[in-house]
Design an enzyme around this catalytic site. Structure first.
Site, mmCIF file in Angstrom:
data_model
loop_
_atom_site.group_PDB
_atom_site.id
_atom_site.type_symbol
_atom_site.label_atom_id
_atom_site.label_comp_id
_atom_site.label_asym_id
_atom_site.label_seq_id
_atom_site.Cartn_x
_atom_site.Cartn_y
_atom_site.Cartn_z
ATOM 1 N N GLY A 73 0.798 -1.240 0.000
ATOM 2 C CA GLY A 73 0.000 0.000 0.000
ATOM 3 C C GLY A 73 0.826 1.283 0.000
ATOM 4 O O GLY A 73 0.273 2.378 0.135
ATOM 5 N N LYS A 74 2.143 1.167 -0.216
ATOM 6 C CA LYS A 74 3.024 2.352 -0.146
ATOM 7 C C LYS A 74 2.678 3.377 -1.246
ATOM 8 O O LYS A 74 2.504 4.566 -0.977
ATOM 9 C CB LYS A 74 4.508 1.962 -0.322
ATOM 10 C CG LYS A 74 5.008 0.899 0.626
ATOM 11 C CD LYS A 74 6.473 0.609 0.426
ATOM 12 C CE LYS A 74 6.823 0.096 -0.954
ATOM 13 N NZ LYS A 74 6.247 -1.204 -1.301
ATOM 14 N N SER A 75 2.626 2.904 -2.491
ATOM 15 C CA SER A 75 2.354 3.820 -3.604
ATOM 16 C C SER A 75 0.948 4.398 -3.523
ATOM 17 O O SER A 75 0.716 5.553 -3.875
ATOM 18 C CB SER A 75 2.536 3.103 -4.948
ATOM 19 O OG SER A 75 3.908 2.870 -5.159
ATOM 20 N N THR A 76 0.029 3.582 -3.018
ATOM 21 C CA THR A 76 -1.349 4.079 -2.838
ATOM 22 C C THR A 76 -1.335 5.262 -1.869
ATOM 23 O O THR A 76 -1.987 6.279 -2.104
ATOM 24 C CB THR A 76 -2.247 2.940 -2.280
ATOM 25 O OG1 THR A 76 -2.202 1.858 -3.203
ATOM 26 C CG2 THR A 76 -3.671 3.402 -2.084
ATOM 27 N N GLU B 148 8.748 5.454 -5.620
ATOM 28 C CA GLU B 148 9.714 4.451 -6.103
ATOM 29 C C GLU B 148 10.609 4.965 -7.232
ATOM 30 O O GLU B 148 10.493 4.538 -8.379
ATOM 31 C CB GLU B 148 8.988 3.179 -6.532
ATOM 32 C CG GLU B 148 8.374 2.467 -5.332
ATOM 33 C CD GLU B 148 8.135 0.987 -5.569
ATOM 34 O OE1 GLU B 148 8.975 0.359 -6.222
ATOM 35 O OE2 GLU B 148 7.125 0.483 -5.071
#
Lengths: 310, 249
Positions: free
Chosen positions: B44-47, B164
């Site tokens: 869920g990092k990019s979200t 990223e």
């Protein structure tokens, strides 16, 4: 109220980037008649004997010179038909600017049908810039129509780069470009077209590669918005060992329609011909990227279209 | 400066049921910090990065920027309040040149090519080779990444989020790019959040937040968190990534 002079000045600035009396060779055609003209030692402009247009003759070895032949129509109901022939000698390097602008002030259609033929001598380089523009007085119902035909004959080793742009105000256009390309000669065509409202634009480009090592690169970009319709046909015929490439990209928006029919016709086993065609909406990620730079969705859309048609 | 309160985000799965991607994320990112959010893929990092930039809207929760509730603000509004976002996959544009994009980012139509070149030089590109190039498919992944970073530097935002930055580029490009991130705080002169699993990026963080399965697994200073995650999916070396990407023969 804007005077005829103001209209002419603005249209000349739009289509030919002319802001004062041009230097060098030029011919300004105004409402169907030659208004002013200048020839130079190397570039001679003369009226055709039958009165159908002008001949432009450029001497062998003419380099770093330009010729400008804009057309202005500021009358409703005028149908202007003209044939201009360019005879370009050998070993030249010249630029030719030939824009056309219509200001329609009434309820009848105004139309310009121009045939330009280029006979380009051996090892000559020509850059040809053609910009079409239309505008109308508030409330006038007359359409602005342009049907340009360009014929290009490239002799051995010759090169022509043609840039045509039609961004604003032309309600109907039917553009035809034909080229015959001999040994070691090269043609590049860059076409930019935006249609909006209920405008219709059709462009057909035929390039015949008849000589060994001849090449053609046709790049068309169009944006169709509102209820407009844009049609693009291209056909590259390889009759010799040659290379041809056509690229047709269109952005479609609203209720517009776009037809792209790129065609390749290899009549020699050594003809290397490629085409690419893509039609699509503006990608959502492009809008989001520009929004993350602080642009509103509307500003982002305009920036993407401006860049695409630049 | 940035506060997230109980952020929840869900998407519909293949069967049409709601799948929770983020579960009650609460975070406080202090002014001027270099924060790396890490964790396994799919955590869920990019979200979360996209929720900060306004690209995704949370199902629940609040986002505060300098004390102001920006939960309902558009991407544009957040950008104009001082939030920048660098994409994991930079976007290509036919016809828009690098100079055009930097001018749009800097909100200065008259930005000179010489001034725009400074941003390209800062990301290690020979500016004169790129300034008039179109931001299209003719550029490699590494070149696009650098241009993407140059555009966010030109914005001089108070908060910059990098999603990223190492994704999609080769080992050599990454080694050059890491030098940019070593100086990123000086270059942006603001708060920086980087979504990354790269050990070399984690190595230069002030604070590390680990997100797993949509929740904060741990957070704290680099010295507190890094030793516990080295060797895990949350912190991988570039060589490890390269090996994983090698075709099996």
């Amino acid at each position: 109220m804007m005077t005829i002079d103001d209209i002419e000045k603005r249209i000349l600035a739009e289509v030919a980037d002319i802001h004062k009396t041009p230097t060098g060779a030029y011919n300004i055609r105004y409402n169907g008649k030659a208004q002013s003209r200048n020839s130079t030692e190397n570039i001679v402009i003369s009226s055709k004997e039958d009165g159908t247009g002008i001949d432009i003759r450029i001497k062998d070895g003419t380099v770093n010179q330009s010729c400008c032949i804009p057309v202005v129509i500021a009358k409703t109901g005028l149908k202007d038909v003209v044939t201009n022939d360019f005879y370009i000698g050998e070993n030249c390097d010249v630029q030719i600017v030939a824009g056309c602008g219509i200001h329609n002030c009434g309820d009848q259609d105004s139309q310009h049908d121009g045939l330009h033929r280029f006979f380009i001598g051996k090892n000559s380089k020509v850059k040809y810039v053609e910009k079409h523009y239309g505008e109308a007085d508030d409330g006038s119902k007359g359409g602005n129509i342009m049907n340009p035909v360009t014929e290009i004959y490239l002799d051995e080793g010759a090169f022509m780069e043609m840039e045509s742009t039609q961004i604003k105000g032309i309600d109907s256009t039917n553009r035809v470009t034909k080229a015959e390309i001999k040994k070691d000669a090269k043609l590049i065509v860059r076409e930019r077209l935006l249609t909006n409202g209920t405008q219709e634009a059709e462009s057909r480009i035929d390039a015949d590669l008849i000589g060994e090592n001849s090449s053609a690169n046709i790049i068309s970009r169009s944006v169709a918005t509102d209820k407009s319709k844009s049609v693009f046909y291209s056909r590259i015929v390889g009759k010799a060992p040659c290379s041809g490439h056509s690229e047709c990209d269109a952005i479609i928006m609203d209720d517009a329609k776009v037809l792209a029919l790129p065609g390749l016709d290899a009549l020699s086993p050594d003809a290397a011909l490629i085409h690419e065609a893509a039609i699509g909406k503006i990608a959502g990620e492009q809008l989001i990227k520009l929004e993350t730079l602080g642009l509103t969705p509307e500003e982002a859309e305009a920036a993407i279209i401006d860049g695409f048609l630049k | 400066m940035l506060k997230l309160e109980n952020i929840r985000y869900e998407v519909a799965d293949e069967k049409g049921s709601d799948k929770e991607i983020l579960k009650n994320i609460t975070l406080d990112i202090p002014e001027g910090k270099f924060v790396v959010i890490t964790g396994p893929n799919g955590g869920g990092k990019s979200t979360l990065a996209k929720i900060i930039a306004g690209i995704y809207k949370p199902a629940d929760g609040k986002i505060f920027f300098d004390g102001e509730d920006i939960t309902d603000c558009s991407i544009t509004d957040r950008a104009n309040k001082g939030i920048s976002f660098a994409f994991q996959q930079p976007v290509r544009f036919k016809g828009i040149e690098v100079l055009d994009l930097i001018r749009l980012a800097a909100k200065d139509k008259n930005l000179t090519p010489a001034d725009a070149c400074k941003y390209l030089s800062e990301v290690g590109l020979c500016a004169r080779d790129y300034i008039n190039r179109e931001v299209d498919a003719s550029l490699s992944g590494g070149e696009l990444k650098r241009i993407e970073i140059a555009t966010v530097l030109a914005r001089k935002s108070r908060l910059t989020v990098f999603d990223e930055p190492e994704a999609g580029i080769d080992l050599w490009s990454f080694q050059n790019l890491i030098k940019v991130f070593e100086h990123i705080k000086e270059l942006t002169k603001g708060t920086v959040i980087i979504i990354s699993h790269q050990e070399r990026i984690l190595d230069i963080a002030d604070e590390i937040i680990v997100i797993e399965k949509g929740e904060i697994a741990s957070k704290g200073s680099r010295d507190e968190i890094l030793p516990g995650i080295l060797g895990s999916d949350a912190a991988v070396s570039m060589c490890h990534v390269q090996k994983e990407a090698m075709p099996r023969v």
